[in-house]
Design an enzyme around this catalytic site. Structure first.
Site, short mmCIF file in Angstrom:
data_model
loop_
_atom_site.label_atom_id
_atom_site.label_comp_id
_atom_site.label_asym_id
_atom_site.label_seq_id
_atom_site.Cartn_x
_atom_site.Cartn_y
_atom_site.Cartn_z
N ASP A 30 -56.89 -14.79 -78.83
CA ASP A 30 -56.82 -13.64 -79.73
C ASP A 30 -55.38 -13.24 -80.05
OD1 ASP A 30 -57.82 -11.66 -81.29
OD2 ASP A 30 -58.40 -10.33 -79.66
N ASN A 78 -67.17 -15.12 -86.79
CA ASN A 78 -65.95 -15.46 -87.52
C ASN A 78 -66.19 -16.00 -88.94
OD1 ASN A 78 -64.06 -16.51 -84.56
ND2 ASN A 78 -64.08 -14.55 -85.64
C1 FPP Z 1 -58.53 -14.88 -83.04
O1 FPP Z 1 -57.31 -14.31 -83.47
C2 FPP Z 1 -58.50 -16.31 -83.30
C3 FPP Z 1 -59.48 -17.01 -83.96
C4 FPP Z 1 -60.69 -16.37 -84.49
C5 FPP Z 1 -59.35 -18.45 -84.22
C6 FPP Z 1 -58.76 -19.27 -83.12
C7 FPP Z 1 -58.57 -20.64 -83.62
C8 FPP Z 1 -57.49 -21.42 -83.44
C9 FPP Z 1 -56.36 -21.05 -82.59
C10 FPP Z 1 -57.37 -22.72 -84.17
C11 FPP Z 1 -58.19 -23.85 -83.69
C12 FPP Z 1 -58.24 -24.09 -82.25
C13 FPP Z 1 -58.00 -25.25 -81.62
C14 FPP Z 1 -58.47 -25.38 -80.25
C15 FPP Z 1 -57.31 -26.41 -82.21
P1 FPP Z 1 -57.34 -13.29 -84.67
O2 FPP Z 1 -57.21 -14.03 -85.93
O3 FPP Z 1 -58.58 -12.44 -84.60
O4 FPP Z 1 -56.08 -12.43 -84.40
P2 FPP Z 1 -55.89 -10.90 -84.82
O5 FPP Z 1 -56.84 -10.11 -83.97
O6 FPP Z 1 -54.46 -10.66 -84.48
O7 FPP Z 1 -56.18 -10.78 -86.28
#
Ligand code: FPP
Length: 250
Positions: A30, A78
């Protein structure tokens, strides 16, 4: 065993001498979006940085003797994000799976997926299937990638699968207990995570490993995922090692 693996195992043994290491660590990736906003970058740049960091932390976990690393990469919720963001995340996952296929042959690591993969693009499903097939040959460090995953959805799918077997006359409701139910979950055969880490200051479980986290220790930190270094992981492990896990006893 190759010389590289021997060296890796030796390193793991040396590091482990200093402190016990949880066998199974789970992480909610996150804070990618906020990491990017702070730098005036698009959210997708945050996901790219987050996926790079995942590689670093996974390698570190492997080297210190962790057996399983479970990551929350994409939840059932998501899909509500913009098309651009969803495609960027799927692109990063595809890239990672291609790399993982190579790495498996080299380092004997394994991959598993938690979640309902049927909603993913056919190309990604095929790639996931290929990594699963290749993983069967090996017994090394395992990453569980949660993809289109939700803890409630996982429990519902497991309950449905069990009910279908009962209807088919292959089992009876009386035969159900916790152990049997676990065997219907995406995590069947994998020990529960001892430590669950959530970076970025959010103090929620967000539908992650609802069944498996019954006795997990949580570690929360304000550090955003792309900034979560090996040192941060060591802090989480140190915090875990200071706790007195009683599992309902005294
Ligand atoms: C949450 O941060 C993150 C996600 C929903 C996506 C995570 C995916 C990756 C890191 C890419 C693919 C993974 C691999 C294993 C190659 P957020 O976007 O909700 O952050 P925020 O709360 O700051 O908006």
């Amino acid at each position: 065993m190759g010389i590289l693996q021997l060296l890796t195992r030796k390193k793991a043994a040396v590091v482990q001498k200093d402190r016990p290491v949880p066998k199974h660590i789970a992480i909610i990736l996150d804070g990618n979006g906020r990491w990017a906003s702070k730098r005036g970058l698009p959210r997708t740049a945050g996901h790219a940085a987050g996926s790079e960091n995942f590689r670093r932390i996974a390698t570190y976990c492997k080297n210190i003797g962790v057996d399983y690393l479970t990551i929350y990469a994409f939840s059932t919720e998501n899909w509500k994000r913009s098309q651009e963001e969803v495609s960027a995340i799927m692109g990063l996952l595809k890239q990672y799976l291609f790399e993982a296929l190579d790495e498996m042959e080299k380092d004997h690591i394994r991959l598993r997926f938690f979640g309902d993969l049927s909603r993913l693009a056919p190309e990604l499903q095929e790639l996931a299937q290929k990594t699963l097939e290749t993983s069967k040959k090996y017994d090394g460090f395992q990453t569980n990638v949660c993809l289109n995953y939700g803890g409630r959805d996982e429990i519902v799918r497991a309950a449905r699968a069990f009910a279908q077997k009962c209807v088919a006359g292959e089992c009876t409701p009386e035969s159900l207990n916790e152990q049997v139910f676990s065997s219907y979950l995406d995590s069947a055969g994998i020990p529960d995570p001892e430590l669950i880490i959530r970076p970025s200051g959010e103090l929620r479980v967000s539908n992650f490993l609802l069944w498996q986290s019954a006795y997990s220790e949580y570690y929360f930190t304000n550090v955003l995922w792309p900034d979560f270094t090996e040192e941060e992981l060591e802090k989480a492990i140190a915090s875990f090692n200071r706790r007195n896990r009683r599992f309902g006893g005294v």
